[in-house]
Write an enzyme that holds these catalytic residues in place. Structure first.
Site, PDB file in Angstrom:
ATOM      1  N   SER A 556     -63.665  41.214  25.352  1.00 14.20           N
ATOM      2  CA  SER A 556     -62.510  40.013  24.571  1.00 14.20           C
ATOM      3  C   SER A 556     -63.596  39.551  23.467  1.00 14.20           C
ATOM      4  O   SER A 556     -64.966  39.803  23.517  1.00 14.20           O
ATOM      5  CB  SER A 556     -62.296  39.041  25.433  1.00 14.20           C
ATOM      6  OG  SER A 556     -61.680  37.977  25.043  1.00 14.20           O
ATOM      7  N   TYR A 569     -63.191  32.112  31.802  1.00 15.78           N
ATOM      8  CA  TYR A 569     -62.866  33.249  31.098  1.00 15.78           C
ATOM      9  C   TYR A 569     -64.127  33.758  30.227  1.00 15.78           C
ATOM     10  O   TYR A 569     -64.334  34.966  30.297  1.00 15.78           O
ATOM     11  CB  TYR A 569     -61.593  33.104  30.619  1.00 15.78           C
ATOM     12  CG  TYR A 569     -61.131  34.302  30.053  1.00 15.78           C
ATOM     13  CD1 TYR A 569     -60.429  35.441  30.545  1.00 15.78           C
ATOM     14  CD2 TYR A 569     -61.072  34.600  28.656  1.00 15.78           C
ATOM     15  CE1 TYR A 569     -59.798  36.500  30.304  1.00 15.78           C
ATOM     16  CE2 TYR A 569     -60.607  35.935  28.051  1.00 15.78           C
ATOM     17  CZ  TYR A 569     -60.024  36.638  28.821  1.00 15.78           C
ATOM     18  OH  TYR A 569     -59.587  37.700  28.199  1.00 15.78           O
TER      19      TYR A 569
END
Length: 679
Positions: A556, A569
């Site tokens: 990501s 996250y």
């Protein structure tokens, strides 16, 4: 244009015969019909032959799969036939007999159908029929089993001369309904389609009933002590442990996809006393050995032998097999023979475990295994009545390296970029994972759709394609045993693993002070630990295969970009990103490339965003949830939304062959987020 009644009958008959494996094998045999229609040029009647074209399958045949030829021109070829030494030239002559536009290419068996004086003709490869055809006393058995109803045709390679032989034998035996072709199969005929199929089935049924009533009870001999099949669970674990090594060995000359079967037919054969000698004799029917090679590689250790001993022995046997195949080629090749296509086995038999078969794709590998099961059935029938006596290896070589067979192979379409590669994608039932699985399959890969939800994984796999293209497996990537089990399913389905996409994930969006220890552990278990477990199991398989491989992490932009309310996250994505660098450095010596994809804000189709993450991120940024994708797009340099398919494009770019010297790279798929630029 209306379908001719003879064509409708032919297609229906072909489908009926091809639907039952006892009648013929996949893509084996052919059927034809003759009839009269109006020539659109002259307005006069013209006699036509409709026959299954080259490479078609009876069970799925349609009118488009038929070659259509003028009978007057076909019969006239007899007058210009230059003799058996030049009979291959007649295949090109069939093109000058074609009627109309389109249609399939005529096969080598076209002469048989056109020259035999019958309105309808079937040529089939039933196991029971080939058992008689390959028996040492096949001619006498044919007389004994069928009387005057079926005649014997001595072995001859398929072609124009065989068509002439059968036509002559039919003329000399007016009461016959068909023939047994030595070493090959059967041919039947009839005045109507119904009579023809009835005659075909009569020959097949009569042969099988005779074998059942008169054959020896144990034609393969007694069970070898210690060679009994392992229990199913143990058998499949052993198969999965051996599959990567065997696939690597079978791919020495060119990459192959694998198939495994532990059917009762195979397990019984490899447990019996005669199996080594019979396997060494090889197969007989041309349809069989063109797919299975002239003989299999057979492990000569019992199923209880230690795994490392088995692996060492398989390496020795493979080396010996390659030398033996090269010697076979050298014994029979002439100056104008095609180059040797490869010396690796297509079939590997492992007592107590089963059979591994290999091919350029899953269907080819599966069909090769099915053909060897046919060959076992043939050997059983021949040994039950007599002695199995296949055609000699010189004849096998003439067919395997036939110029016509080589021409057929050269006409095969160019393989897709990921052909022969086996990909496993985690979290593949939705979002980026599903888009990636679809793209990899579209580019030629066999795909294992792994997901926490087995039902969804199975549905996704079915949507992608048949079981020859995609299978679904359950996998909680945070559980080491479930990961290992998913990998075992992958190697049993396709032979091994070449490409793994670490995509499974979840997202917990909370401020630091609201993030619990449980949140932190769950986030890291699924993505950091999960990626580690998947990569570790994949690397074990890839190293054993010795074929290199790719591991791709869907990381990501958050692995680089520090955003608010995102500590669990973002930290686990940073963990994944560094795994890419660490594994690239460690696995490079094995030609395993490890790369990453860094998306941003993939909202549409995302299971993560649909599961509550989207609402939380929308609240953080103060926008409606249904506008979150557009919001993410507007903060990028390109102002364009990122979709799952864009991430799939990046995975393909990394693994598709164009970046073969790239490892340790992270590819941004974020429409340009300057704060996440790699520095």
């Amino acid at each position: 244009m209306r379908t001719h009644p003879a064509v409708a009958d032919l297609v229906a008959r072909s489908n009926r015969l091809g639907a039952d494996p006892k009648n013929t094998n996949y893509a084996g045999g052919n059927a034809s019909a003759k009839g009269t229609t109006t020539d659109p040029v002259t307005g006069s009647d013209v006699e036509l032959l409709w026959v299954k074209g080259s490479g078609g399958d009876l069970g799925t045949l349609t009118e488009k799969g038929l070659a259509v030829l003028r009978l007057d021109r076909m019969r006239a070829l007899v007058d210009v036939y230059p003799g058996v030494e030049r009979e291959d030239e007649m295949v090109a002559a069939f093109d000058f007999c074609l009627h109309g536009k389109g249609g399939a290419a005529p096969s080598i068996d076209t002469a048989m159908h056109g020259l035999v004086d019958a309105a309808h003709v079937d040529h089939l490869h039933p196991d029971a029929g080939i058992a008689i055809a390959t028996a040492a006393d096949g001619e006498a058995l044919t007389k004994q089993v069928f009387g005057d109803a079926v005649a014997w045709v001595p072995w001859r390679r398929p072609g124009f001369q065989l068509g002439l032989d059968i036509a002559r034998i039919k003329a000399e035996n007016p009461g016959a309904i068909g023939v047994v072709l030595g070493g090959h199969g059967i041919t039947a005929w009839g005045d109507t389609s119904e009579e023809c199929v009835a005659n075909s089935l009569r020959i097949i049924t009569t042969a099988q009933e005779y074998i059942d009533a008169n054959g020896a009870a144990e034609p393969f001999g007694p069970v070898l002590p210690g060679y009994e099949p392992l229990p199913e669970a143990e058998r499949r674990r052993s198969a999965a442990a051996l599959a990567p090594l065997l696939r690597g060995l079978a791919s020495t000359d060119r990459p192959q996809v694998g198939h495994f079967t532990d059917s009762d037919v195979v397990l019984d054969f490899v447990s019996r006393e005669k199996h080594p000698a019979l396997a060494e004799l090889g197969t007989s029917c041309p349809d069989h050995f063109l797919r299975t090679k002239v003989k299999p590689m057979v492990l000569d250790l019992p199923p209880t032998a230690p795994l490392e001993d088995v692996k060492a022995r398989l390496r020795e046997l493979h080396e010996a097999y390659r030398a033996d195949y090269a010697a076979y080629y050298d014994r029979h090749a002439s100056a104008d023979s095609p180059a040797m296509r490869g010396a690796d086995p297509a079939i590997v038999l492992v007592p107590g475990v089963g059979m591994f078969s290999y091919g350029a794709n899953k269907q080819t590998a599966r069909v090769a295994g099915e053909f060897y099961v046919n060959a076992i059935n043939v050997m059983r029938g021949a040994e039950a009545l007599s002695t199995y006596a296949p055609i000699d290896e010189a004849e096998k070589f003439r067919i395997e390296y036939w110029s016509l067979e080589e021409a057929k192979l050269q006409r095969m379409p160019k393989p897709k970029p990921l052909a022969t590669r086996v990909a496993l994608v985690t979290g593949a039932a939705s979002g980026i994972g599903l888009a990636t699985a679809r793209r990899l399959a579209a580019e030629g890969a066999c795909v294992v759709v792994a997901d926490l939800d087995l039902e969804k994984a199975t549905e996704a796999a079915k949507e992608i394609g048949s079981a020859d293209v995609a299978v679904g497996v359950a996998a909680d990537v945070s559980d080491a045993e479930q990961v290992a089990a998913a990998m075992r399913e992958a190697v049993l389905a396709f032979g091994g693993v070449d490409l793994v996409v670490n995509n499974a994930g979840l997202s917990i969006s909370k401020p630091l002070l609201e993030t619990t220890e449980k949140d932190w552990d769950l986030q890291h278990d699924v993505m950091a630990k999960g990626s580690f477990l998947v990569s570790r199991e994949a690397a074990r398989i890839m190293i054993e295969q010795g074929m290199g491989g790719d591991i791709v992490y869907i990381s990501s932009k958050n692995s680089l970009f520090a955003g608010p309310n995102n500590v669990a996250y973002g930290a686990t994505k940073a963990d994944q990103a560094h795994q890419v660098r660490l594994l690239a450095a460690e696995l490079g010596e094995h030609q395993i490339r490890v790369n990453g994809v860094n998306p941003d804000g993939v909202v549409r189709g995302s299971g993560i965003f649909a599961g509550g993450w989207g609402a939380k991120r929308a609240a953080v940024y103060g926008v409606p949830e249904d506008e979150l994708g557009a919001y993410y797009a507007q903060r990028t340099l390109l102002k364009r939304e990122v979709l799952p398919e864009h991430c799939a494009d990046a995975v393909f770019a990394l693994a598709g062959g164009e970046l073969s010297r790239t490892t340790g790279l992270h590819v941004p798929v974020d429409s340009g987020v300057a704060a996440a630029f790699l520095r």
